[in-house]
Design a protein around this motif. Structure first.
Motif, PDB file in Angstrom:
ATOM      1  N   TYR A 241      -2.684  -0.268  -9.786  1.00  0.00           N
ATOM      2  CA  TYR A 241      -3.330  -1.947  -8.842  1.00  0.00           C
ATOM      3  C   TYR A 241      -3.192  -3.294  -8.426  1.00  0.00           C
ATOM      4  CZ  TYR A 241      -4.992  -2.495 -13.126  1.00  0.00           C
ATOM      5  OH  TYR A 241      -4.997  -2.955 -14.789  1.00  0.00           O
TER       6      TYR A 241
ATOM      7  N   TRP B 250      -5.812  -0.385  -4.797  1.00  0.00           N
ATOM      8  CA  TRP B 250      -5.655   1.310  -5.841  1.00  0.00           C
ATOM      9  C   TRP B 250      -5.135   1.856  -5.450  1.00  0.00           C
ATOM     10  CZ3 TRP B 250     -10.577  -0.974  -4.973  1.00  0.00           C
ATOM     11  CH2 TRP B 250     -11.449   0.227  -4.416  1.00  0.00           C
ATOM     12  N   ASN B 251      -4.122   2.872  -6.175  1.00  0.00           N
ATOM     13  CA  ASN B 251      -3.968   3.935  -5.249  1.00  0.00           C
ATOM     14  C   ASN B 251      -4.342   5.048  -5.962  1.00  0.00           C
ATOM     15  OD1 ASN B 251      -2.886   4.852  -8.281  1.00  0.00           O
ATOM     16  ND2 ASN B 251      -0.966   4.554  -7.251  1.00  0.00           N
TER      17      ASN B 251
ATOM     18  N   PRO C 123       2.806   8.580  -7.336  1.00  0.00           N
ATOM     19  CA  PRO C 123       1.598   9.630  -7.954  1.00  0.00           C
ATOM     20  C   PRO C 123       1.031   9.682  -8.450  1.00  0.00           C
ATOM     21  CG  PRO C 123       3.282  11.163  -6.741  1.00  0.00           C
ATOM     22  CD  PRO C 123       3.453   9.883  -6.046  1.00  0.00           C
TER      23      PRO C 123
ATOM     24  N   ARG D 217       0.486  -1.536   0.302  1.00  0.00           N
ATOM     25  CA  ARG D 217       0.156   0.285   0.272  1.00  0.00           C
ATOM     26  C   ARG D 217       0.890   1.142  -0.673  1.00  0.00           C
ATOM     27  NH1 ARG D 217      -5.743   2.569  -1.159  1.00  0.00           N
ATOM     28  NH2 ARG D 217      -3.420   3.578  -2.413  1.00  0.00           N
ATOM     29  N   ARG D 218       1.702   0.857   0.684  1.00  0.00           N
ATOM     30  CA  ARG D 218       3.503   2.005   0.990  1.00  0.00           C
ATOM     31  C   ARG D 218       3.543   2.582  -0.206  1.00  0.00           C
ATOM     32  NH1 ARG D 218       3.276   0.489   5.632  1.00  0.00           N
ATOM     33  NH2 ARG D 218       5.404  -0.842   5.479  1.00  0.00           N
TER      34      ARG D 218
ATOM     35  N   MET E 140       2.675   1.856  -3.146  1.00  0.00           N
ATOM     36  CA  MET E 140       0.965   2.489  -4.540  1.00  0.00           C
ATOM     37  C   MET E 140       1.445   4.340  -3.464  1.00  0.00           C
ATOM     38  SD  MET E 140      -0.652  -1.184  -4.387  1.00  0.00           S
ATOM     39  CE  MET E 140      -3.007  -0.274  -5.661  1.00  0.00           C
ATOM     40  N   ASP E 141       1.132   4.153  -3.314  1.00  0.00           N
ATOM     41  CA  ASP E 141       1.185   5.048  -2.605  1.00  0.00           C
ATOM     42  C   ASP E 141       2.344   6.671  -3.151  1.00  0.00           C
ATOM     43  OD1 ASP E 141      -1.811   4.814  -1.734  1.00  0.00           O
ATOM     44  OD2 ASP E 141      -0.958   5.073   0.654  1.00  0.00           O
TER      45      ASP E 141
END
Length: 286
Positions: free
Chosen positions: A131, A142-143, A126, A119-120, A122-123
């Motif tokens: 996904y 997903w981001n 930007p 998750r981190r 993907m974030d």
């Protein structure tokens, strides 16, 4: 002509197999497998005859196998042995590699938990839509960039599935430039996952539903085309920007759980790259 592995490599592998099996046998006690404890034992753990009996083979044959002799073994025997020795997933895979020189077939899985570090990751992308797909092609994470482009969060929870969206959600037909070429190619890639998940009910249910509601899916599914993983360049039609060329690739996040990360990046020579970045920024700061 097929070349056999070098004798030195085979000898080393057999020695590793013998040591691995001995250590795994010695870490168990008879009571772990429902056997009577009996009297004192000269060596720790299970005896070879106990392992052989529980795995359904003769003592002499199992002794040869544990000694690393050059004998053929079946996947059924290896599964039985992994059960008897209480091997975890990593140990089971190691057993197959030592004994068969190839990994075991992995059971298909669909509903899985994504590690928080993914998750981190993907974030931290930007401007790159990303996904996570499971074996059923449910979009499990997903981001913000991916949500701006694909609108995953607008879909009902049970319909956040890339294949369903591709064939049922009208907006996806407009998003994928040349949808009539992209959709069957993506479907053929999904067919490999469908084969991997033979016997998994929710994947079969998804296919049945799509055949009932989408004539295109119904027709293309019957063609049985199978392609490699989709990657390369794809054009997406972004609102107010027009067609933007993206490079896309799929990376394995968790092989045993069949989780994959799909990442889109604006193509290096795409003239609309800066406009796309500004479009994302405006959508994600309002």
């Amino acid at each position: 002509m097929t070349l056999s592995p070098a004798p030195q490599r085979l000898d080393r592998t057999r020695a590793d197999l013998a040591e691995f099996l001995r250590l795994r046998r010695e870490r168990l006690s008879p009571t772990d497998l429902g056997l009577p404890a009996g009297g004192r034992r000269r060596t720790p753990g299970l005896r070879r005859e106990e392992v052989a009996a529980l795995a359904g083979v003769g003592l002499a044959w199992y002794t040869w196998f544990e000694q690393g002799r050059n004998i053929s073994v079946s996947a059924t025997f290896l599964e039985n042995l992994a059960r008897v020795l209480k091997l975890d997933a990593a140990e089971r895979r190691h057993l197959y590699l030592l004994a068969h020189q190839r990994p075991p077939a992995e059971a298909g899985r669909t509903w899985c938990t994504v590690p928080p570090q993914v998750r981190r990751l993907m974030d931290d992308l930007p401007t790159r839509p990303a996904y996570i797909l499971n074996l059923r092609w449910d979009v499990v994470m997903w981001n913000a960039a991916a949500d701006s482009v694909f609108d995953f969060s607008a879909q009902p929870t049970g319909r956040r599935n890339l294949l369903w969206m591709l064939f049922v959600v009208p907006a996806m037909r407009h998003l994928f430039t040349d949808w009539s070429a992209q959709a069957p190619a993506m479907l053929s890639t999904f067919r490999r996952d469908f084969a991997s998940a033979a016997g998994v009910p929710d994947i079969a249910e998804l296919v049945d539903e799509l055949q009932a509601v989408s004539p295109d899916f119904h027709a293309w599914w019957r063609e049985h085309d199978v392609h490699g993983a989709c990657m390369g360049q794809r054009r997406l039609h972004i609102e107010s920007l027009g067609d933007i060329a993206f490079e896309h690739t799929t990376l394995t996040v968790d092989e045993s759980r069949h989780l994959r990360l799909v990442v889109y990046a604006v193509a290096p020579d795409e003239p609309g790259a800066e406009a796309f970045a500004q479009w994302l920024k405006a959508r994600n700061t309002t």
